[in-house]
Write a protein that holds these residues in place. Sequence first.
Motif, PDB file in Angstrom:
ATOM      1  N   ILE A   1       0.831  -1.211   0.000  1.00  0.00           N
ATOM      2  CA  ILE A   1       0.000   0.000   0.000  1.00  0.00           C
ATOM      3  C   ILE A   1       0.860   1.253   0.000  1.00  0.00           C
ATOM      4  O   ILE A   1       0.528   2.255  -0.637  1.00  0.00           O
ATOM      5  N   GLY A   2       1.988   1.212   0.712  1.00  0.00           N
ATOM      6  CA  GLY A   2       2.859   2.379   0.777  1.00  0.00           C
ATOM      7  C   GLY A   2       3.766   2.536  -0.421  1.00  0.00           C
ATOM      8  O   GLY A   2       4.384   3.589  -0.582  1.00  0.00           O
ATOM      9  N   GLY A   3       3.872   1.490  -1.259  1.00  0.00           N
ATOM     10  CA  GLY A   3       4.702   1.601  -2.459  1.00  0.00           C
ATOM     11  C   GLY A   3       6.186   1.592  -2.184  1.00  0.00           C
ATOM     12  O   GLY A   3       6.977   2.044  -3.010  1.00  0.00           O
ATOM     13  N   GLY A   4       6.603   1.067  -1.012  1.00  0.00           N
ATOM     14  CA  GLY A   4       8.015   1.098  -0.652  1.00  0.00           C
ATOM     15  C   GLY A   4       8.840   0.067  -1.385  1.00  0.00           C
ATOM     16  O   GLY A   4       8.344  -0.999  -1.765  1.00  0.00           O
TER      17      GLY A   4
ATOM     18  N   CYS B   1      -4.700   2.199   3.996  1.00  0.00           N
ATOM     19  CA  CYS B   1      -4.619   2.912   2.718  1.00  0.00           C
ATOM     20  C   CYS B   1      -3.326   3.717   2.641  1.00  0.00           C
ATOM     21  O   CYS B   1      -2.567   3.803   3.606  1.00  0.00           O
ATOM     22  N   ARG B   2      -3.105   4.331   1.506  1.00  0.00           N
ATOM     23  CA  ARG B   2      -1.943   5.201   1.313  1.00  0.00           C
ATOM     24  C   ARG B   2      -2.140   6.467   2.124  1.00  0.00           C
ATOM     25  O   ARG B   2      -3.222   7.073   2.127  1.00  0.00           O
ATOM     26  N   GLU B   3      -1.094   6.882   2.816  1.00  0.00           N
ATOM     27  CA  GLU B   3      -1.145   8.139   3.567  1.00  0.00           C
ATOM     28  C   GLU B   3      -0.938   9.286   2.591  1.00  0.00           C
ATOM     29  O   GLU B   3       0.122   9.428   1.981  1.00  0.00           O
ATOM     30  N   ALA B   4      -1.967  10.108   2.423  1.00  0.00           N
ATOM     31  CA  ALA B   4      -1.942  11.133   1.374  1.00  0.00           C
ATOM     32  C   ALA B   4      -0.756  12.078   1.513  1.00  0.00           C
ATOM     33  O   ALA B   4      -0.147  12.477   0.514  1.00  0.00           O
ATOM     34  N   ALA B   5      -0.396  12.430   2.740  1.00  0.00           N
ATOM     35  CA  ALA B   5       0.698  13.375   2.946  1.00  0.00           C
ATOM     36  C   ALA B   5       2.049  12.810   2.516  1.00  0.00           C
ATOM     37  O   ALA B   5       3.006  13.568   2.338  1.00  0.00           O
ATOM     38  N   ARG B   6       2.133  11.479   2.357  1.00  0.00           N
ATOM     39  CA  ARG B   6       3.396  10.851   1.977  1.00  0.00           C
ATOM     40  C   ARG B   6       3.448  10.491   0.492  1.00  0.00           C
ATOM     41  O   ARG B   6       4.427   9.892   0.042  1.00  0.00           O
ATOM     42  N   CYS B   7       2.415  10.827  -0.257  1.00  0.00           N
ATOM     43  CA  CYS B   7       2.396  10.506  -1.685  1.00  0.00           C
ATOM     44  C   CYS B   7       3.494  11.269  -2.423  1.00  0.00           C
ATOM     45  O   CYS B   7       3.935  12.343  -2.002  1.00  0.00           O
ATOM     46  N   ALA B   8       3.912  10.727  -3.537  1.00  0.00           N
ATOM     47  CA  ALA B   8       4.940  11.360  -4.360  1.00  0.00           C
ATOM     48  C   ALA B   8       4.403  12.664  -4.960  1.00  0.00           C
ATOM     49  O   ALA B   8       3.193  12.836  -5.120  1.00  0.00           O
ATOM     50  N   PRO B   9       5.292  13.598  -5.306  1.00  0.00           N
ATOM     51  CA  PRO B   9       4.849  14.823  -5.968  1.00  0.00           C
ATOM     52  C   PRO B   9       4.295  14.518  -7.348  1.00  0.00           C
ATOM     53  O   PRO B   9       4.545  13.455  -7.915  1.00  0.00           O
TER      54      PRO B   9
END
Length: 382
Positions: free
Chosen positions: A263-266, A297-305
Motif C-alpha cells: 500500500i505504501g509503495g516502498g 490505505c496510502r497516507e496522502a501526505a506521503r504521496c509522491a509529488p
Amino acid sequence: MAGLGPFGSAPVLAVGVSGGPHSLALAVLARDWVAGRDGRVLALVADHGLRSGSGEEAAGVASRLVTLGIPARVLPLGLPPGSALHERARAARLSALIGAAEAEGAPWLLLGHHIADQAETIAFRALRGSGDEGLSGMAPARPGGGALILRPLLGLPPAQIERFLAAEGLAPVRDPSNDDLRFARARLRRALRDPAGESHGTAALAAAASAFSIRRSRMREAVAARLAVAACFREEGWVRLDQTALGTDRVAEATLSALVRTIGGGGHPPARANSTALLARGGGSLAGALWRGTVLCREAARCAPPLLALPGALWDGRWRVVSAPDGAWIGALGQGGPRGGLPATVAAGLPALRDKGGRLLCVPALEGGARLEFRPISGPIA
C-alpha cells in the motif's frame, strides 16, 4: 536451466550482459541452450553513463555479442550523480532490463549472479541487520513484474564460470568500479578473500541463504493464508482489514508488513520492530501507509509529488499510467475532492489528473477519463 522451467517450445530469453566474465558466459550458454529448442535470445547491455567512455564500452560489448551470434541492445540509463550510487545503479539497471525484456516479448530475464555474489549479498545484508527475508539472499527464480528473473549460475563458483569462458577463447571486460574500495560492497568483497568462490566460507554463506529461503517460503505460505481471511483488496489500491482475523502472532506481523509495503509503495519492507509496534497499537502510520480501524490505505501526505502523466509513467511507486489526456499531470487528490463513497482517508491518496494550471480533470479510480493500473510490490528486490 534445469528446475527453472517449464519453458515450452521456442522460448525467448533476455540476458543482462555487462561484458564481464559471468554475464558473458551466461549469454553464450543461453545462445546454445535456445538453439536446441528453436528459441531465440537477446542480450541487453545497460550503459550507466557513470564514467567517461561508458557508452562506447557498452556499444563495444553489444557489437561483440553480435559477432558471437547473439543479438544485442544497449539501454542508456542516464543516472544522475549523488549518494548511494551503486544501489541506485543496480535498481535502475534491473528496472531497465525488465522493461526491455517485456517490450521485446521475452518472458524470462537471465542474470549472471553466482555463488560468490550470493555469499556477498548475505554478508552485506547481515551487517545491515536484515531479517529472515533479506538473509534468504537472491532467489534462483522470482517474479520481476514484466518478466520472470532467472539466475541459472547462482550455485556455481565464479572460477568455474571463468574456466568455461577461457575454454571458449573469450576475454571479458572488467569493470574497475568492482574493486573501488570507496564502495561498501567492494570492501566487503575484499574482506571475504575468496574471488574464486570456492572456499568453505562462501559455501557456508550460500547454505545459510538456502536455509533462510526455506523459512521464507513457509512464512509466505502462512501469510497468503492469513491474507485470504483477513484482507480484502480493493481496486482503488487500499485494503479492508479485519483486525481479529489478522491476529497478533509472527504471521500477523509479516502479513501487516507485506500490506504496508504494498500500500505504501516502498522498495523494501518496513523494519520488523516498526511492524510489530504498529500491530501492537492496532493502527497508525508506517512507511507511507495509514491504518485506521478496518481501513489500510496510502497516507496522502506521503504521496509522491505530481509528474507528467505520460503512458508508462509510474507514480508513487504504485500506479502506472496506461492512458491520460495530453498534458495531464498525475498526483494525489488530497482532501476535499470527490470521494465516490470511499472513506475520506482513502480518497485523499487516490491518483488524480490535473492540467498544468492545477484544475482537476478526473479521478480515474472513481470517474474514468483515463486508465491507470495499480502495481503492487510482489516480492523482495533481489
